[in-house]
Write a protein that holds these residues in place. Sequence first.
Motif: not given
Lengths: 142, 251
Positions: A26-31, B51-53, B62-79
């Motif tokens: 998840f994290f690596k491919p998406v980033s 499935l998303a990646t 679709g799912l990739q878009n959603f999971m990218e949104y999730v990724f950016e959300f948790v990335r913003d928490i960490a950042k």
Amino acid sequence: MFDFDATLPLMALQFLLLTFLLNAVFFKPVSKTIDERDGYIRTTKASSAEYLESAEKLAKQYQQELASSRKQAQQLIADAQAEAQETVDKQVAEAQMEAQQRREQVQKELDQQKQEAMQSLEGQVDVLSQQILDKLLGAQAA
Amino acid sequence: MLSLLHFDVLPLAELEVGRHFYWHLGGLQLHGQVFMTSWFVIGLLLIASVLATRNMQRVPQGLQNFMEYVFEFVRDIAKNQLGEKEYRPWLPFVGTLFLFIFVSNWSGALLPWHVIEIPEGELAAPTGDINTTVALALLTSLAYFYAGFKKRGLGYFAKYIEPTPILLPIAILEDFTKPLSLSFRLFGNILADELVVAVLVLLVPLFVPLPVMMLGLFTSAIQALVFATLAAAYIHEALEGHGDEGHEEHA
């Protein structure tokens, strides 16, 4: 409720495993994808700015060319008009001169004919006056 | 009033606290129901991620878009907590904390786990079990100790006496209160929410528990966010240290 047992360490291990798995899938491919997209957008933006700049330069150049050719065209028209005017003037002058000449010639001819006519008339006047004199005096004299 | 308790013959309105579906693994005792639901959560996360990646596009759909949104959300928490420079290596840990807790909480609040019969105890959110939350909190403690030692070596201990050695006992105490508060906050919120909903369902089976369930969804999401944010904040604190931060701010 607060019964701790082997669930705790196993859950911790499980969670660490999940962290590594999610990092891999998840994290690596998406980033990576997001970074690549950022890079793509950045380069596209830069190149499009470049294109815009060159397009603006071209537009400016064309505008300049357009202005210069428009000026040229105007110059051409002015030249042509001046030339035409000159021709017209010349031809008019020529025509006028010719007309003048002809008139003078005709006048001259007329004068000549008049003189000729006068001369012949004068001759005739002499003869006629002699004849009249003869006629008037002739009977007396005779 | 006693007649009301007859409702607990309804399958949805059973109230069982402190009873577990024990698994025995070579002399070790495990809470089976916690593992079953946690495997479901883990499976859900992994399947959604794969499935998303699996086939990433430059233009997400679709799912990739959603999971990218999730990724950016948790990335913003960490950042937001760790800062632009430091957050990258800690993103998987903080992000997984958030995702695991969030999906666990919401699976407990949304899915009718209780319908599935197991020999003893009942299926519920994995985060409603103290073992899970303490495990996560201890991992957070280990994470920030690791972060501190990796960044500053033994100089990490300097932070205990940095502003003044008088605060040493409090600084040491903090290392115990941090995991304690983290784990009990999450555990208490999730279990309390489950119990409130269960008690309300016991009293009035229809419609009345709905607002509390909505509140449960809200608090579940907030708890996941709080846990992840605090974990990131603790790691950041270990990376920066009290003293350094103070000097930087005054400079």
